[in-house]
Scaffold this motif. Structure first.
Motif, PDB file in Angstrom:
ATOM      1  N   ALA A   1       4.388  -8.159   3.619  1.00 14.17           N
ATOM      2  CA  ALA A   1       4.587  -7.828   2.202  1.00 14.17           C
ATOM      3  C   ALA A   1       3.306  -7.315   1.556  1.00 14.17           C
ATOM      4  N   HIS A   2       2.147  -7.764   2.043  1.00 15.68           N
ATOM      5  CA  HIS A   2       0.888  -7.318   1.439  1.00 15.68           C
ATOM      6  C   HIS A   2       0.629  -5.842   1.706  1.00 15.68           C
ATOM      7  N   LEU A   3       1.051  -5.358   2.869  1.00 16.79           N
ATOM      8  CA  LEU A   3       0.771  -3.970   3.224  1.00 16.79           C
ATOM      9  C   LEU A   3       1.487  -3.006   2.298  1.00 16.79           C
ATOM     10  N   ARG A   4       2.587  -3.429   1.710  1.00 15.87           N
ATOM     11  CA  ARG A   4       3.342  -2.558   0.819  1.00 15.87           C
ATOM     12  C   ARG A   4       2.849  -2.635  -0.622  1.00 15.87           C
ATOM     13  N   ARG A   5       1.875  -3.501  -0.873  1.00 14.14           N
ATOM     14  CA  ARG A   5       1.383  -3.680  -2.240  1.00 14.14           C
ATOM     15  C   ARG A   5       0.192  -2.757  -2.489  1.00 14.14           C
ATOM     16  N   PRO A   6       0.225  -1.997  -3.587  1.00 12.84           N
ATOM     17  CA  PRO A   6      -0.904  -1.101  -3.877  1.00 12.84           C
ATOM     18  C   PRO A   6      -2.199  -1.827  -4.224  1.00 12.84           C
ATOM     19  N   ASP A   7      -2.118  -3.150  -4.534  1.00 16.01           N
ATOM     20  CA  ASP A   7      -3.325  -3.894  -4.899  1.00 16.01           C
ATOM     21  C   ASP A   7      -3.966  -4.589  -3.699  1.00 16.01           C
ATOM     22  N   LEU A   8      -3.572  -4.214  -2.467  1.00 16.29           N
ATOM     23  CA  LEU A   8      -4.109  -4.868  -1.279  1.00 16.29           C
ATOM     24  C   LEU A   8      -5.630  -4.729  -1.208  1.00 16.29           C
TER      25      LEU A   8
END
Length: 764
Positions: A604-611
């Motif tokens: 799920a983190h990889l799809r977040r722009p704030d990673l």
């Protein structure tokens, strides 16, 4: 008195239309010349007026006919009718001129009046057949009646304005009274034009030009009738230039192509809602007409015959219009019922209908069973082939399941790829038998296996019993059984049992407690060493989250992280672990500067722009160099990544963050993705390492192959799950650089790890 010209906004090919600029300029010069001639009162003004009107009407007819040939059938019909309108205007004006030269000053003969009336009919027909006009006969009739209502309502108003200072004796001439109909017809067409063009999107600029033509004609006809009524009109009056001007505007409108992207095809989208003024438009002049009737009464108390007839006609048209409105309302109600109770894609009953039928069946206290179906792998169909193909597949699946259910139950689509079947009454077949029929109906037909468009279904069955207080309880149990069927594999069904229900309740309670655990600080982090196999020195430590459950004790990651991923709690949990691990690593690097930290991140983190911002905040906040952090990501999460995900991974590598592919060999294991993912190490899954101690030749070959593959891509290798000396010896002999497992140290709290930051005897 001259024909009415009308137009409509149409959609047609956006190809350029020849401008006919020379003809337009010549026509404009004719109008300007006539205007100057009439204004100056030069001799032969009547002949100039007639010839100018004939020439402009003929030119406009030719322009409309020419442009009609360049459009599809629907738009061609519109321009052809406009060409006919202009031709009738030209012919009527020719006869007018001949009659006038024959000695009649104002030759209002039946033939000329018939030609002008025919022009009104063709002009109105052009508006009503345009692509922006209503498609149904009822809609076209409604639009026509709107125009008629406006025209009839304005006649009494026009009577008061035009004839207010004329004696009753002067109104016996039919031309003076019935001539008032001409401007009213103009306004009728203008109303229809506004009604048709108002809701159209996008707006066609030709609408405004044709509307200006109708407005010019209406003003000219009104002034003409007033002048005739007062006996002050003669042929060649300056007002005569208005009719050629209106024809000029019609010809100019042919130069505007329809909006780009319009091809004349049948529209499939919903028409935009009309604005409030469009709905009220035909009724606005009615109030003024009522006042005008009162003002038009003669001293004797009588109402002029024309006004009386118009008001009677207005009442009849209003009644007819309201009848059409009532009919449309009934049709709308029927359509709304269909929208409310059926699924628009498949035609099956929707969730609302299913729930109502289920509640009614429960009130009847009849045997009731619910089958809840969820398609397996349907998301992949949408992702691979697109939503259009997915919708088509849903329609096909719905037809198959409808046939399989037959009369033994009611099947409904609850939403997305979820369906339900209600079985009530005598139940000629058992729910289990019906589930088998549904699964068989979803099996791919010959030739469909290779298309990748054959998702199966997981079916949960719940039968009404004393434990169900309402229909929601029954649906809940069917949902519990459906998830059990998914866990059992594809194309399966399960019936809800007390054990399944208890397990689901426990799971729900655990999810609720997990939400509180994040906020109440019940999570903790332990660290497992990762050692250099050659020297035994601790090179890194993997951060592993634990849950200190107040009732169940310390829970390992496998007991709650899957629930966290399902509920979205994995994001705040991983973020907390990342910050804790960075702070811990910054503390132990004061003692062992070479030891780094590894942190697991969910997909799920990889799809977040704030990673990127999250990782930078964690390292910077702890004062940890980015090169001291390794992010561990699973194979499947990396392979499913989009271009945006790959770009984020590259940014992390540019910052110095190391990337490890965790559990390598258990996912897709595709060699191609290693070319794109900027990884720095591979972690061989413990399932392969566990078999090395048993001298499994295949396992040995697998680990050796992974080690060679990593060397080819310049990746370090970490052997996970090393527990015995034999496994240690095997991975060392294969050439793995690093190892992790109980052989080198169990996960422990930070104080215990600090004592392990000394070289470990690799030969013990």
């Amino acid at each position: 008195m001259l024909p009415q010209d009308v137009s409509r906004a149409v959609v047609a090919p956006a190809r350029p239309i020849p401008s006919g600029r020379v003809g337009l300029v010549a026509a404009a010069l004719v109008v300007l010349g006539e205007a100057g001639w009439l204004a100056a009162g030069l001799p032969g003004a009547a002949e100039v007026s007639d010839l100018g009107a004939v020439a402009l009407a003929a030119w406009a007819a030719f322009a409309c006919l020419r442009v009609a040939r360049r459009h599809p059938v629907a738009l061609r019909r519109f321009w052809t009718l406009l060409a006919a309108t202009m031709a009738l205007a030209a012919l009527g004006r020719v006869l007018w001129m001949v009659e006038r030269l024959g000695g009649r000053e104002l030759p209002h003969t039946p033939l000329i009046g018939g030609l002008f009336t025919a022009g009104i009919v063709t002009g109105t027909a052009a508006l009503l057949c345009s692509l922006a006009a209503p498609r149904s006969l009822v809609g076209q009739a409604r639009t026509l009646l709107d125009g008629v209502i406006v025209a009839l309502a304005l006649i009494p108003i026009g009577w008061v304005v035009v004839f207010r200072d004329l004696a009753a004796a002067e109104l016996t001439d039919p031309l003076r009274t019935w001539g008032l109909l001409y401007p009213m017809f103009d306004l009728m067409q203008l109303t229809i034009l506004v009604a048709v063009a108002g809701p159209s999107r996008p707006m066609w600029r030709a609408w405004a030009v044709i509307g200006a033509s109708l407005a010019t004609r209406a003003a000219a006809d009104t002034a003409y009738v007033s002048l005739v009524a007062h006996g002050s009109y003669t042929s060649g009056h300056p007002i005569d230039v208005c009719w050629p001007l209106s024809y000029l505007l019609i010809g100019a409108a042919t130069r505007y192509p329809p909006p780009a992207g319009s091809d004349g095809a049948e529209e499939t989208t919903e028409s935009p809602l009309p604005p409030w003024w469009r709905v009220a438009l035909p009724y606005l002049p009615v109030g003024g007409a009522i006042v005008a009737v009162a003002l038009s009464r003669r001293p004797t108390g009588q109402t002029p015959h024309l006004i009386f007839l118009c008001m009677m006609a207005l009442l009849g048209v209003l009644a007819l219009r309201q009848g059409l409105a009532a009919n449309e309302n009934l049709r709308l109600v029927a359509r709304l019922r269909r929208l409310a109770y059926s699924d628009q894609l498949t035609g099956l009953p929707n969730r609302l209908t299913f729930t109502r039928r289920l509640r009614r069946a429960l009130r009847d206290e009849a045997p009731v069973a619910v089958l809840l179906l969820d398609l397996d792998g349907f998301k992949q169909v949408n992702d691979r082939f697109g939503h259009v193909t997915g919708d088509r597949l849903l329609t096909t699946i719905a037809e198959r399941m409808r046939d399989a259910t037959a009369d033994d139950g009611m099947i409904a689509r609850l939403g997305g790829d979820e369906f339900a079947v209600l079985v009530d009454g005598d139940r000629p077949v058992s729910p289990e038998r019906l589930a088998e029929r549904l699964l068989a109906a979803l099996e791919p037909l010959p030739g469909e296996e290779d298309l990748g468009l054959n998702p199966s279904a997981s079916i949960g069955i719940a039968e009404y019993g004393p434990q169900h207080a309402s229909h929601t309880d029954l649906l809940r149990d069917a949902d519990i059984a459906m998830y059990a069927a998914k866990a059992a594999g594809k194309s399966a069904y399960r019936t809800c049992t007390p054990a399944l229900r208890e397990s689901a309740v426990t799971r729900a309670e655990l999810i609720a407690e997990l939400r509180r655990a994040v906020d109440e600080g019940q999570l903790c982090v332990e660290y497992q060493p990762i050692v250099d196999l050659a020297t035994g020195t601790v090179r890194s430590a993997e951060a592993l989250v634990r849950w200190r459950h107040p009732r169940l004790g310390v829970l390992p990651p496998a007991a709650f992280l899957p629930l966290a991923e399902e509920t979205g709690l994995i994001v705040p949990i991983d973020r907390w672990v990342l910050h804790e691990a960075c702070r811990a690593a910054a503390a132990w690097r004061e003692r062992a500067p070479q030891v780094t930290v590894a942190v697991n991140l969910a997909a799920a983190h990889l799809r977040r722009p704030d990673l990127i911002a999250t990782v930078i905040a964690a390292t910077a906040g702890a004062g940890l160099p980015p090169r001291a952090l390794t992010l561990e990501l699973t194979e499947s999460a990396l392979i499913e990544g989009s271009d945006a995900v790959l770009d984020r991974l590259r940014q992390l590598r540019e910052l110095g963050i190391r990337l490890a592919i965790d559990d390598f060999g258990t996912g897709y294991s595709s060699l191609s993705y290693l070319h794109h993912i900027p990884a720095t190490e591979l972690k061989v899954d413990r399932s392969f390492v566990a078999r090395l101690g048993a001298e499994d030749v295949r396992a040995y070959a697998t680990v050796e192959m992974v080690n060679r593959l990593a060397a080819a891509f310049d990746l370090a290798v970490v052997a996970e799950g090393v527990e015995t000396d034999a496994q240690h010896a095997a991975v060392t002999a294969i050439g793995c650089v690093h190892g992790q497992g109980w052989r080198y140290g169990r996960p422990a709290a930070l104080p215990e790890l600090l004592t392990a930051l000394t070289p470990v005897d690799a030969t013990r």
